[in-house]
Design an enzyme around this catalytic site. Sequence first.
Site, PDB file in Angstrom:
ATOM      1  N   TYR A  32      -3.984  17.076  -3.932  1.00  0.00           N
ATOM      2  CA  TYR A  32      -2.495  17.434  -3.648  1.00  0.00           C
ATOM      3  C   TYR A  32      -1.781  18.034  -4.748  1.00  0.00           C
ATOM      4  O   TYR A  32      -2.427  18.324  -5.930  1.00  0.00           O
ATOM      5  CB  TYR A  32      -1.342  16.276  -3.281  1.00  0.00           C
ATOM      6  CG  TYR A  32      -1.132  15.303  -4.496  1.00  0.00           C
ATOM      7  CD1 TYR A  32      -2.023  14.448  -5.066  1.00  0.00           C
ATOM      8  CD2 TYR A  32       0.194  15.402  -4.957  1.00  0.00           C
ATOM      9  CE1 TYR A  32      -1.375  13.881  -6.051  1.00  0.00           C
ATOM     10  CE2 TYR A  32       0.492  14.602  -5.745  1.00  0.00           C
ATOM     11  CZ  TYR A  32      -0.224  13.986  -6.677  1.00  0.00           C
ATOM     12  OH  TYR A  32       0.078  12.999  -7.688  1.00  0.00           O
ATOM     13  N   ARG A  51      -4.235  24.795 -10.940  1.00  0.00           N
ATOM     14  CA  ARG A  51      -4.739  23.456 -10.908  1.00  0.00           C
ATOM     15  C   ARG A  51      -5.203  23.097  -9.620  1.00  0.00           C
ATOM     16  O   ARG A  51      -6.059  22.007  -9.371  1.00  0.00           O
ATOM     17  CB  ARG A  51      -3.596  22.602 -11.419  1.00  0.00           C
ATOM     18  CG  ARG A  51      -3.886  21.040 -11.414  1.00  0.00           C
ATOM     19  CD  ARG A  51      -3.036  20.320 -12.235  1.00  0.00           C
ATOM     20  NE  ARG A  51      -1.706  20.261 -11.285  1.00  0.00           N
ATOM     21  CZ  ARG A  51      -0.439  19.550 -11.745  1.00  0.00           C
ATOM     22  NH1 ARG A  51      -0.374  19.115 -12.851  1.00  0.00           N
ATOM     23  NH2 ARG A  51       0.552  19.790 -10.860  1.00  0.00           N
ATOM     24  N   HIS A 102     -20.137   7.610   3.895  1.00  0.00           N
ATOM     25  CA  HIS A 102     -19.711   7.940   2.340  1.00  0.00           C
ATOM     26  C   HIS A 102     -20.225   9.566   2.024  1.00  0.00           C
ATOM     27  O   HIS A 102     -19.552  10.044   1.162  1.00  0.00           O
ATOM     28  CB  HIS A 102     -20.388   6.993   1.488  1.00  0.00           C
ATOM     29  CG  HIS A 102     -19.758   5.545   1.631  1.00  0.00           C
ATOM     30  ND1 HIS A 102     -19.561   4.705   2.830  1.00  0.00           N
ATOM     31  CD2 HIS A 102     -19.039   5.026   0.580  1.00  0.00           C
ATOM     32  CE1 HIS A 102     -18.649   3.845   2.297  1.00  0.00           C
ATOM     33  NE2 HIS A 102     -18.308   3.636   1.267  1.00  0.00           N
ATOM     34  N   LYS A 147      -6.192  15.793  -9.560  1.00  0.00           N
ATOM     35  CA  LYS A 147      -4.939  15.483  -8.659  1.00  0.00           C
ATOM     36  C   LYS A 147      -5.304  14.989  -7.375  1.00  0.00           C
ATOM     37  O   LYS A 147      -4.954  15.659  -6.296  1.00  0.00           O
ATOM     38  CB  LYS A 147      -3.856  16.618  -8.771  1.00  0.00           C
ATOM     39  CG  LYS A 147      -2.597  16.279  -8.766  1.00  0.00           C
ATOM     40  CD  LYS A 147      -1.328  17.363  -8.934  1.00  0.00           C
ATOM     41  CE  LYS A 147      -0.043  16.969  -8.629  1.00  0.00           C
ATOM     42  NZ  LYS A 147       0.282  15.739  -9.320  1.00  0.00           N
ATOM     43  N   GLU A 179      -0.475   8.095 -20.034  1.00  0.00           N
ATOM     44  CA  GLU A 179       0.711   8.720 -19.296  1.00  0.00           C
ATOM     45  C   GLU A 179       1.401   7.748 -18.400  1.00  0.00           C
ATOM     46  O   GLU A 179       0.774   6.646 -18.146  1.00  0.00           O
ATOM     47  CB  GLU A 179       0.002   9.735 -18.339  1.00  0.00           C
ATOM     48  CG  GLU A 179      -0.962   9.483 -17.413  1.00  0.00           C
ATOM     49  CD  GLU A 179      -1.579  10.582 -16.566  1.00  0.00           C
ATOM     50  OE1 GLU A 179      -0.778  11.767 -16.474  1.00  0.00           O
ATOM     51  OE2 GLU A 179      -2.578  10.432 -15.933  1.00  0.00           O
ATOM     52  N   LEU A 203      -3.554  13.443 -16.193  1.00  0.00           N
ATOM     53  CA  LEU A 203      -3.405  14.449 -15.542  1.00  0.00           C
ATOM     54  C   LEU A 203      -2.632  15.569 -16.436  1.00  0.00           C
ATOM     55  O   LEU A 203      -1.753  15.431 -17.105  1.00  0.00           O
ATOM     56  CB  LEU A 203      -2.462  14.501 -14.316  1.00  0.00           C
ATOM     57  CG  LEU A 203      -2.381  15.611 -13.396  1.00  0.00           C
ATOM     58  CD1 LEU A 203      -3.578  15.828 -12.526  1.00  0.00           C
ATOM     59  CD2 LEU A 203      -1.028  15.645 -12.815  1.00  0.00           C
TER      60      LEU A 203
HETATM   61  N1  PDD Z   1       3.153  13.796 -10.405  1.00  0.00           N
HETATM   62  N2  PDD Z   1       0.476  12.482 -14.682  1.00  0.00           N
HETATM   63  C1  PDD Z   1       0.861  12.059 -13.256  1.00  0.00           C
HETATM   64  C2  PDD Z   1      -0.271  11.053 -12.794  1.00  0.00           C
HETATM   65  C3  PDD Z   1       1.107  12.818 -12.283  1.00  0.00           C
HETATM   66  O1  PDD Z   1       1.120  12.311 -11.093  1.00  0.00           O
HETATM   67  C4  PDD Z   1       2.130  13.999 -12.643  1.00  0.00           C
HETATM   68  C5  PDD Z   1       2.965  14.516 -11.725  1.00  0.00           C
HETATM   69  C6  PDD Z   1       2.326  14.308 -13.907  1.00  0.00           C
HETATM   70  C7  PDD Z   1       3.062  15.462 -14.296  1.00  0.00           C
HETATM   71  O2  PDD Z   1       2.547  16.753 -13.780  1.00  0.00           O
HETATM   72  P1  PDD Z   1       3.357  17.904 -13.436  1.00  0.00           P
HETATM   73  O3  PDD Z   1       4.241  18.303 -14.671  1.00  0.00           O
HETATM   74  O4  PDD Z   1       2.426  19.027 -13.259  1.00  0.00           O
HETATM   75  O5  PDD Z   1       4.253  17.532 -12.560  1.00  0.00           O
HETATM   76  C8  PDD Z   1       1.405  13.606 -14.929  1.00  0.00           C
HETATM   77  C9  PDD Z   1       3.720  14.493  -9.317  1.00  0.00           C
HETATM   78  C10 PDD Z   1       5.250  14.991  -9.523  1.00  0.00           C
HETATM   79  C11 PDD Z   1       3.829  13.550  -7.913  1.00  0.00           C
HETATM   80  O6  PDD Z   1       2.661  12.637  -7.910  1.00  0.00           O
HETATM   81  O7  PDD Z   1       4.687  13.535  -7.229  1.00  0.00           O
END
Ligand code: PDD
Length: 283
Positions: A32, A51, A102, A147, A179, A203
């Site tokens: 996503y 990405r 699978h 992601k 993170e 991520l």
């Molecule tokens: N999530 N790390 C994780 C595990 C994340 O899910 C996200 C973002 C980030 C930050 O990435 P970015 O700056 O590109 O938004 C870091 C989104 C916002 C979500 O899952 O809704």
Amino acid sequence: METAYFNGKFIPKEEIRISPDDRGFLFADGIYEVIRWYEGFFYDMSSHVTRLKRSLRELRINWPDADLFPSFAFDLIKLNNLENQPAMVYLQVTRGAARRTHSFPSPEVPPTAYAYAWGFIPDSKSNETGIKVMLKDDIRWGRCDIKSVALLPNTISFQEARENGLKECIFVRNGLITEGTHSNIFFVINGTLFTHPESNYILSGITRKNILRIAQEAGIAIREEAVQENRIRFIQEAFICNTSAEVTPVTELGGNTLGEGIPGPVTKIISAKFNNEIKALKG
Ligand code: PDD
């Protein structure tokens, strides 16, 4: 009526039908993206497309329409009358529907692509006064750089934070702070900005990348190095960041008050510079 994007078409959201054999449903076999609309533009769309393509490549999902993301995301904003307000667009692409096994479907089946947009009110109080976050062992897999929609460790950990009255859960792997459940985290130690380096354990956040650039332009010392959990007492400031929360100061980490317990000076500089960049882009 909400209009969504589904496999190349725009249709009322409630008319979307996804097969029970979809591998997104059966295996969380999909990826996503989430991007922010700032009343006139998407912030750093090209990085989100890059990405998106990387996530697809890593999972070997052949979806030919990744380059159309900017165009259909904008169409979703327009079709849902969101041009003049803060909004988000969510896109999910799965490997498609096939009898459950699978191994990947053979022959290949068309991926399932779904996107929608929604308006939201930014949490400006958290941006200004900061948040408290918890710490927890990183229970995720070893490919946090993808992601993927397989987010169960993230959702249960975030729920745990919520139930404890906290705004985010930050993961610790082998004693190192990685993170958040849906954010990256930065620390300030003696004026130097620290964040976990890009690796399979985090991520590569688009906001993280832009903050590193902004900090560098501001002449702030940077070290892309993980901070050890046992060095929390040396941390003066921290903030989390993501597409929707932008720069959000952290005043308490795992029960430890950071610095004065209020957003610190380096955090404020970075936050102001980030906001100025957005303002300048708005023109
Ligand atoms: N999530 N790390 C994780 C595990 C994340 O899910 C996200 C973002 C980030 C930050 O990435 P970015 O700056 O590109 O938004 C870091 C989104 C916002 C979500 O899952 O809704």
